[in-house]
Motif scaffolding. Structure first.
Motif, PDB file in Angstrom:
ATOM      1  N   ASP A 184      55.820  67.355  -3.529  1.00  0.00           N
ATOM      2  CA  ASP A 184      57.282  67.959  -3.171  1.00  0.00           C
ATOM      3  C   ASP A 184      58.471  67.082  -3.305  1.00  0.00           C
ATOM      4  OD1 ASP A 184      56.843  66.102  -1.228  1.00  0.00           O
ATOM      5  OD2 ASP A 184      56.488  67.648   0.301  1.00  0.00           O
ATOM      6  N   ALA A 185      59.591  67.561  -3.118  1.00  0.00           N
ATOM      7  CA  ALA A 185      60.829  66.685  -3.298  1.00  0.00           C
ATOM      8  C   ALA A 185      60.808  65.397  -2.313  1.00  0.00           C
ATOM      9  CB  ALA A 185      61.951  67.456  -3.093  1.00  0.00           C
ATOM     10  N   GLY A 186      60.249  65.832  -1.146  1.00  0.00           N
ATOM     11  CA  GLY A 186      60.195  64.457  -0.160  1.00  0.00           C
ATOM     12  C   GLY A 186      59.342  63.289  -0.598  1.00  0.00           C
ATOM     13  N   ALA A 187      58.104  63.718  -1.176  1.00  0.00           N
ATOM     14  CA  ALA A 187      57.361  62.541  -1.799  1.00  0.00           C
ATOM     15  C   ALA A 187      58.206  61.904  -3.032  1.00  0.00           C
ATOM     16  CB  ALA A 187      55.767  63.104  -2.271  1.00  0.00           C
ATOM     17  N   VAL A 188      58.686  62.701  -3.653  1.00  0.00           N
ATOM     18  CA  VAL A 188      59.467  61.973  -4.805  1.00  0.00           C
ATOM     19  C   VAL A 188      60.522  61.032  -4.333  1.00  0.00           C
ATOM     20  CG1 VAL A 188      60.842  62.355  -7.073  1.00  0.00           C
ATOM     21  CG2 VAL A 188      58.702  63.886  -6.469  1.00  0.00           C
ATOM     22  N   ARG A 189      61.288  61.577  -3.257  1.00  0.00           N
ATOM     23  CA  ARG A 189      62.281  60.509  -2.808  1.00  0.00           C
ATOM     24  C   ARG A 189      61.584  59.350  -2.180  1.00  0.00           C
ATOM     25  NH1 ARG A 189      67.313  63.150  -2.059  1.00  0.00           N
ATOM     26  NH2 ARG A 189      67.438  65.222  -2.671  1.00  0.00           N
ATOM     27  N   ARG A 190      60.405  59.821  -1.390  1.00  0.00           N
ATOM     28  CA  ARG A 190      60.160  58.444  -0.786  1.00  0.00           C
ATOM     29  C   ARG A 190      59.533  57.243  -1.815  1.00  0.00           C
ATOM     30  NH1 ARG A 190      57.824  62.317   2.930  1.00  0.00           N
ATOM     31  NH2 ARG A 190      55.826  62.515   1.471  1.00  0.00           N
ATOM     32  N   LEU A 191      59.017  57.998  -3.183  1.00  0.00           N
ATOM     33  CA  LEU A 191      58.619  57.164  -4.055  1.00  0.00           C
ATOM     34  C   LEU A 191      60.040  56.200  -4.666  1.00  0.00           C
ATOM     35  CD1 LEU A 191      56.618  55.647  -6.082  1.00  0.00           C
ATOM     36  CD2 LEU A 191      56.849  57.735  -7.376  1.00  0.00           C
ATOM     37  N   ALA A 214      65.084  58.901 -12.376  1.00  0.00           N
ATOM     38  CA  ALA A 214      64.220  60.144 -12.883  1.00  0.00           C
ATOM     39  C   ALA A 214      63.694  60.521 -11.389  1.00  0.00           C
ATOM     40  CB  ALA A 214      62.956  59.586 -13.620  1.00  0.00           C
ATOM     41  N   CYS A 215      63.558  59.935 -10.441  1.00  0.00           N
ATOM     42  CA  CYS A 215      62.808  60.388  -9.020  1.00  0.00           C
ATOM     43  C   CYS A 215      63.950  61.447  -8.586  1.00  0.00           C
ATOM     44  CB  CYS A 215      62.573  59.557  -8.314  1.00  0.00           C
ATOM     45  SG  CYS A 215      61.216  58.433  -8.827  1.00  0.00           S
ATOM     46  N   LEU A 216      65.223  60.840  -8.501  1.00  0.00           N
ATOM     47  CA  LEU A 216      66.172  61.696  -7.910  1.00  0.00           C
ATOM     48  C   LEU A 216      66.887  62.975  -8.505  1.00  0.00           C
ATOM     49  CD1 LEU A 216      68.490  58.853  -6.658  1.00  0.00           C
ATOM     50  CD2 LEU A 216      66.730  60.036  -5.410  1.00  0.00           C
ATOM     51  N   HIS A 217      66.417  62.796  -9.700  1.00  0.00           N
ATOM     52  CA  HIS A 217      66.841  64.086 -10.814  1.00  0.00           C
ATOM     53  C   HIS A 217      65.943  65.158 -10.466  1.00  0.00           C
ATOM     54  CE1 HIS A 217      68.083  66.324 -14.304  1.00  0.00           C
ATOM     55  NE2 HIS A 217      66.843  66.625 -14.697  1.00  0.00           N
ATOM     56  N   ILE A 218      64.628  64.815 -10.613  1.00  0.00           N
ATOM     57  CA  ILE A 218      63.745  65.723 -10.082  1.00  0.00           C
ATOM     58  C   ILE A 218      63.765  66.271  -8.676  1.00  0.00           C
ATOM     59  CG2 ILE A 218      61.074  66.002  -9.506  1.00  0.00           C
ATOM     60  CD1 ILE A 218      61.781  66.170 -12.638  1.00  0.00           C
ATOM     61  N   ALA A 219      63.918  65.285  -8.058  1.00  0.00           N
ATOM     62  CA  ALA A 219      64.214  65.893  -6.552  1.00  0.00           C
ATOM     63  C   ALA A 219      65.401  66.604  -6.197  1.00  0.00           C
ATOM     64  CB  ALA A 219      64.541  64.594  -5.516  1.00  0.00           C
ATOM     65  N   LEU A 220      66.443  66.597  -6.927  1.00  0.00           N
ATOM     66  CA  LEU A 220      67.789  67.352  -6.725  1.00  0.00           C
ATOM     67  C   LEU A 220      67.872  68.577  -7.623  1.00  0.00           C
ATOM     68  CD1 LEU A 220      70.528  64.546  -6.568  1.00  0.00           C
ATOM     69  CD2 LEU A 220      69.415  65.732  -4.812  1.00  0.00           C
ATOM     70  N   ALA A 221      66.954  68.431  -8.803  1.00  0.00           N
ATOM     71  CA  ALA A 221      67.050  69.884  -9.623  1.00  0.00           C
ATOM     72  C   ALA A 221      65.929  70.596  -9.270  1.00  0.00           C
ATOM     73  CB  ALA A 221      66.998  69.389 -11.163  1.00  0.00           C
ATOM     74  N   HIS A 222      64.806  70.078  -8.859  1.00  0.00           N
ATOM     75  CA  HIS A 222      63.689  70.908  -8.615  1.00  0.00           C
ATOM     76  C   HIS A 222      63.024  70.553  -7.104  1.00  0.00           C
ATOM     77  CE1 HIS A 222      63.912  71.971 -12.808  1.00  0.00           C
ATOM     78  NE2 HIS A 222      63.740  70.657 -13.091  1.00  0.00           N
ATOM     79  N   PRO A 223      63.588  71.197  -6.198  1.00  0.00           N
ATOM     80  CA  PRO A 223      63.076  71.005  -4.822  1.00  0.00           C
ATOM     81  C   PRO A 223      61.633  71.147  -4.426  1.00  0.00           C
ATOM     82  CG  PRO A 223      65.007  72.198  -4.483  1.00  0.00           C
ATOM     83  CD  PRO A 223      64.534  72.202  -6.012  1.00  0.00           C
ATOM     84  N   GLU A 224      61.010  72.062  -5.546  1.00  0.00           N
ATOM     85  CA  GLU A 224      59.506  72.435  -5.415  1.00  0.00           C
ATOM     86  C   GLU A 224      59.017  72.282  -6.989  1.00  0.00           C
ATOM     87  OE1 GLU A 224      57.644  72.533  -2.811  1.00  0.00           O
ATOM     88  OE2 GLU A 224      59.239  72.606  -1.441  1.00  0.00           O
ATOM     89  N   PRO A 225      58.920  71.084  -7.695  1.00  0.00           N
ATOM     90  CA  PRO A 225      58.643  70.666  -9.004  1.00  0.00           C
ATOM     91  C   PRO A 225      57.171  71.510  -9.402  1.00  0.00           C
ATOM     92  CG  PRO A 225      58.404  68.775  -7.458  1.00  0.00           C
ATOM     93  CD  PRO A 225      58.977  69.625  -6.855  1.00  0.00           C
ATOM     94  N   SER A 226      57.046  71.813 -10.268  1.00  0.00           N
ATOM     95  CA  SER A 226      56.049  72.464 -10.669  1.00  0.00           C
ATOM     96  C   SER A 226      54.893  71.223 -11.195  1.00  0.00           C
ATOM     97  CB  SER A 226      56.187  73.465 -11.951  1.00  0.00           C
ATOM     98  OG  SER A 226      56.637  72.762 -13.039  1.00  0.00           O
ATOM     99  N   ARG A 227      53.629  71.676 -11.443  1.00  0.00           N
ATOM    100  CA  ARG A 227      52.557  70.794 -11.785  1.00  0.00           C
ATOM    101  C   ARG A 227      52.876  70.395 -13.085  1.00  0.00           C
ATOM    102  NH1 ARG A 227      46.588  73.056 -12.047  1.00  0.00           N
ATOM    103  NH2 ARG A 227      47.096  73.340  -9.906  1.00  0.00           N
ATOM    104  N   THR A 228      53.713  70.842 -14.164  1.00  0.00           N
ATOM    105  CA  THR A 228      54.122  70.481 -15.151  1.00  0.00           C
ATOM    106  C   THR A 228      55.257  69.156 -15.146  1.00  0.00           C
ATOM    107  OG1 THR A 228      53.427  72.344 -16.345  1.00  0.00           O
ATOM    108  CG2 THR A 228      54.797  70.709 -17.719  1.00  0.00           C
TER     109      THR A 228
END
Length: 609
Positions: free
Chosen positions: A192-199, A432-446
Motif C-alpha cells: 500500500d501507499a503507507g509501506a512505500v512512504r515508510r520505505l 520513485a517512492c513518492l511518485h507511486i505513493a501519490l499517483a497510486h494510493p493502492e498500487p497494483s501488483r504490476t
C-alpha cells in the motif's frame, strides 16, 4: 662569484666555522705539507717540534671555536673568527721555533721567519674557509633532506588517511545498498501507499541524510577513524540496529608514495664495506696542491724551475681530470673513480721523482706523492658525500612532488562520492517512492513490481555513483597542503574570500594554484635557510577581468640572476621568481574561465561570475 662570497660570509657568521672537520684537515696538513720543508732543517728531526706547533695551532683554533659559539651577534662573530684564525696562523711558526729551541732541535734561519708567517697567514685561512663552506653546505643538505623526508612522510600519511577514508566510505555505501535492498525485497507484492512512504522515509531518506551528513562533516569519525586491518568490520546502519559490513578490497588502489630512507643506504654501504667516492670537479686537486706548495716553492726554487714545476703540475692535473672522464671510464662512476685515484697516485709518484731529481731527499722527496694522493682522496670523498646528499635530495623532492600530486585531492573525492550517492537516493529513490505513493494510493501488483525493479536498479547503481565522483581541487585541498607543510615550516596562509569562492568553482584554476603553492613550498625548503614562508591567494581586478594572484614568499633573497628552470611546470604556468626586501617571491596570476551563473531570469543574458 656572488654565490661564493655569500657562502663564505655565511660560513664565517654561522657559528660553526671551526669544527671537528677543521681539526681533521689541519692536523695532517700541519704535520706534512706545512712543516718547515726546505728551510735548512731535517723534516724528520724537526717532527717533534712540528707536532708541538700543530697541537698549539689546534688549541688556538679550539679557543676560536669556543668564542664563536658564545657570541650571538653575527658581525662580532665574524670579526672574532677572522682575527682568531689569522692570529693562530701567524703564531704557528713562532710556536714551531719555540718547540724546536726547547727540544734542542735546529730551527730555520731568522731571516725566513717573516716569509713563514706570511705563508701561514695565507694558507690556513684559505684551507679553513674551504672546509667551513663545504661542511656548511653538507649540513644544509642534510637538514633540507631531513625536512623533505618529514614532509614526504606527512604527505604520505595524508594520502594513507585518504585511502582509509575511501575504504570506510565505500563500506558505508555498501551498507546502505544492503539495507535498502533488504527494504525493497520486503515490499509486499501489493504494497500500500503507507509501506512505500515508510520505505522512502526510513530507508532512502534516512540514508540520504546520513551520507550527506557524513560528507559534510569536516571531522567525521567514520572517515577519520577507519580500521587499519583489512578484515576489520565497519559498524554501520541505524543507531539501534548496527549493520556489520566487511571492508571491500580495492583492486585498483594505488600504492602510497614511498620515501627513501638514506639510513638504509648507509647501513647497506657499511655492510658491504664500500666507501662513497666520486670524481671531483676539474682542477680542484690541482688548485689545492698548488696553493699549499707554491709559497714554499717560491722561496726554495729557482724561477725557471718554479715555472717548469707549475707547468708540470697543471699538465699532470689536467690528465688526472681528463682520463676518468673519457668514454672508456665515464659510463661507470666506480670505474671512473678508480681511474682517477690511480692517475692521482701516478701523478704523485712523478712529482716525487721530480723532487728527487732537483736534489730533495728523504721525507721532502716523499711529500709530493703523499700530499697529492691525500688531496685527491679527500676531494673524492667530499664529492661523493655531496653527490650522495644531492641525489638523496632529488629522490626526496621527487617523492614529495608525487606525494603532493596524490594528496592533492585528499578526502575531496570521498566526500563528493558520498554526496553523489546521497543525491541519487534523494532524487531517484525517494522520487520513485513518492511518485507511486501519490499517483497510486493502492498500487497494483504490476506497479509494485515495477517499483521494486526500479529501486533495485537504483541500489545497484550506488557503488558506481560513488566511484564515478570527479575529484577536484579547491581551497580545502590547498589548506590541507599548507597544514601538512606547517608541521615543518613556520607557515602562514591567507586566502581572500573572493578567491576562495572562485577556487571552489573553477577546479582547473585551483589545480594550477595548488601546483604553484606546492612548488613554492618545496623551493622554500630546499633553498631558504630560515624555514619560514607566507602564502597569499587573492582575487585582483585587471583590465582583462579578475585574476587569481598567488604569492609564495620566503625569507632570504634569491641569488643574483636566479630564475626558474626552463622546463619547470610552474614556469610553464607563467610563474616568476623575484626578490623583495631580503625575501624570495614566487608569484603567478591565473585568469579563470567564465562561469555561467545558473541564477538568471529568462530572457536576460547570463551573468559571468
Amino acid at each position: 662569484m656572488n654565490r661564493l662570497a655569500r657562502a663564505v660570509r655565511g660560513a664565517l657568521g654561522g657559528g660553526r666555522f671551526v669544527s671537528v672537520w677543521s681539526a681533521l684537515v689541519v692536523a695532517p696538513l700541519s704535520l706534512t705539507i706545512m712543516s718547515p720543508v726546505g728551510a735548512g732543517i731535517d723534516v724528520a728531526r724537526a717532527f717533534p717540534a712540528t707536532a708541538g706547533a700543530t697541537l698549539a695551532l689546534l688549541a688556538g683554533l679550539g679557543v676560536v671555536a669556543l668564542c664563536e659559539r658564545c657570541i650571538r651577534r653575527p658581525a662580532a662573530r665574524i670579526a672574532v673568527v677572522v682575527a682568531g684564525v689569522v692570529v693562530c696562523a701567524a703564531l704557528r711558526p713562532l710556536a714551531q721555533d719555540q718547540w724546536a729551541a726547547a727540544l734542542a732541535l735546529p730551527t730555520p734561519a731568522g731571516s725566513q721567519l717573516p716569509f713563514r708567517i706570511a705563508t701561514n697567514v695565507v694558507v690556513w685561512p684559505v684551507v679553513l674557509t674551504a672546509v667551513a663552506v663545504l661542511v656548511r653546505s653538507m649540513h644544509a643538505l642534510r637538514r633540507t633532506n631531513a625536512l623533505l623526508r618529514d614532509v614526504a612522510r606527512e604527505l604520505a600519511g595524508a594520502r594513507d588517511r585518504a585511502v582509509l577514508a575511501d575504504r570506510a566510505a565505500r563500506a558505508q555505501v555498501e551498507a546502505a545498498a544492503v539495507d535498502l535492498q533488504r527494504g525493497v525485497d520486503d515490499l509486499a507484492e501489493r504494497a500500500d501507499a503507507g509501506a512505500v512512504r515508510r520505505l522512502a522515509a526510513d530507508g532512502f531518506r534516512a540514508w540520504t541524510l546520513r551520507l550527506q551528513d557524513l560528507a559534510d562533516e569536516p571531522a567525521s569519525p567514520v572517515l577519520l577513524d577507519a580500521p587499519d586491518a583489512p578484515d576489520a568490520p565497519v559498524f554501520l546502519g541505524a543507531p539501534d540496529t548496527p549493520v556489520f559490513v566487511d571492508e571491500p578490497v580495492l583492486a585498483d588502489e594505488p600504492a602510497a608514495p614511498t620515501v627513501p630512507d638514506p639510513s638504509d643506504a648507509r647501513r647497506t654501504t657499511h655492510r658491504r664495506g664500500r666507501i662513497l667516492l666520486r670524481v671531483p670537479p676539474r682542477g680542484v686537486v690541482t688548485v689545492l696542491y698548488t696553493a699549499c706548495t707554491l709559497p714554499f716553492a717560491m722561496r726554495t726554487t729557482a724561477p725557471a724551475a718554479l715555472v717548469a714545476g707549475i707547468v708540470v703540475v697543471c699538465a699532470l692535473g689536467a690528465a688526472v681530470d681528463a682520463v676518468p672522464r673519457t668514454r672508456r671510464f665515464g659510463g661507470d662512476p666506480r670505474t671512473a673513480t678508480a681511474a682517477f685515484l690511480a692517475c692521482a697516485l701516478a701523478t704523485g709518484g712523478v712529482l716525487s721523482v721530480l723532487a728527487t731529481m732537483t736534489g730533495q731527499t728523504g721525507v721532502p722527496a716523499l711529500l709530493p706523492i703523499v700530499d697529492y694522493v691525500a688531496f685527491a682522496l679527500a676531494a673524492a670523498l667530499c664529492t661523493g658525500a655531496v653527490h650522495a646528499l644531492r641525489r638523496e635530495q632529488r629522490r626526496l623532492s621527487a617523492a614529495v612532488a608525487r606525494a603532493q600530486d596524490t594528496a592533492r585531492e585528499g578526502a575531496r573525492p570521498v566526500r563528493e562520492g558520498l554526496r553523489r550517492v546521497a543525491e541519487l537516493l534523494h532524487r531517484e529513490g525517494q522520487g520513485a517512492c513518492l511518485h507511486i505513493a501519490l499517483a497510486h494510493p493502492e498500487p497494483s501488483r504490476t506497479q509494485t513490481a515495477h517499483l521494486r525493479e526500479a529501486l533495485s536498479e537504483i541500489v545497484r547503481r550506488m557503488p558506481g555513483a560513488y566511484a564515478s565522483a570527479e575529484g577536484g581541487t579547491g581551497a580545502d585541498a590547498i589548506e590541507e597542503l599548507t597544514e601538512t607543510w606547517g608541521r615543518v615550516l613556520d607557515l602562514r596562509l591567507e586566502i581572500a574570500p573572493p578567491a576562495r569562492g572562485l577556487l571552489d568553482r573553477a577546479p582547473g584554476v585551483a589545480r594550477d594554484v595548488y601546483d604553484l603553492v606546492a612548488e613554492g613550498l618545496l623551493n622554500v625548503l630546499k633553498h631558504s635557510g630560515r624555514r619560514r614562508a607566507d602564502v597569499e591567494i587573492a582575487l585582483v581586478p585587471t583590465g582583462a577581468g579578475p585574476r587569481v594572484r598567488v604569492r609564495v614568499r620566503s625569507d632570504g633573497a634569491p641569488a643574483t640572476g636566479a630564475t626558474l628552470r626552463p622546463g619547470s611546470h610552474v614556469r610553464a604556468l607563467g610563474a616568476r621568481l623575484t626578490g623583495d626586501d631580503d625575501a624570495a617571491v614566487l608569484e603567478a596570476s591565473f585568469a579563470p574561465a567564465a562561469v555561467v551563473s545558473p541564477e538568471h531570469r529568462a530572457g536576460t543574458a547570463p551573468r559571468a561570475t
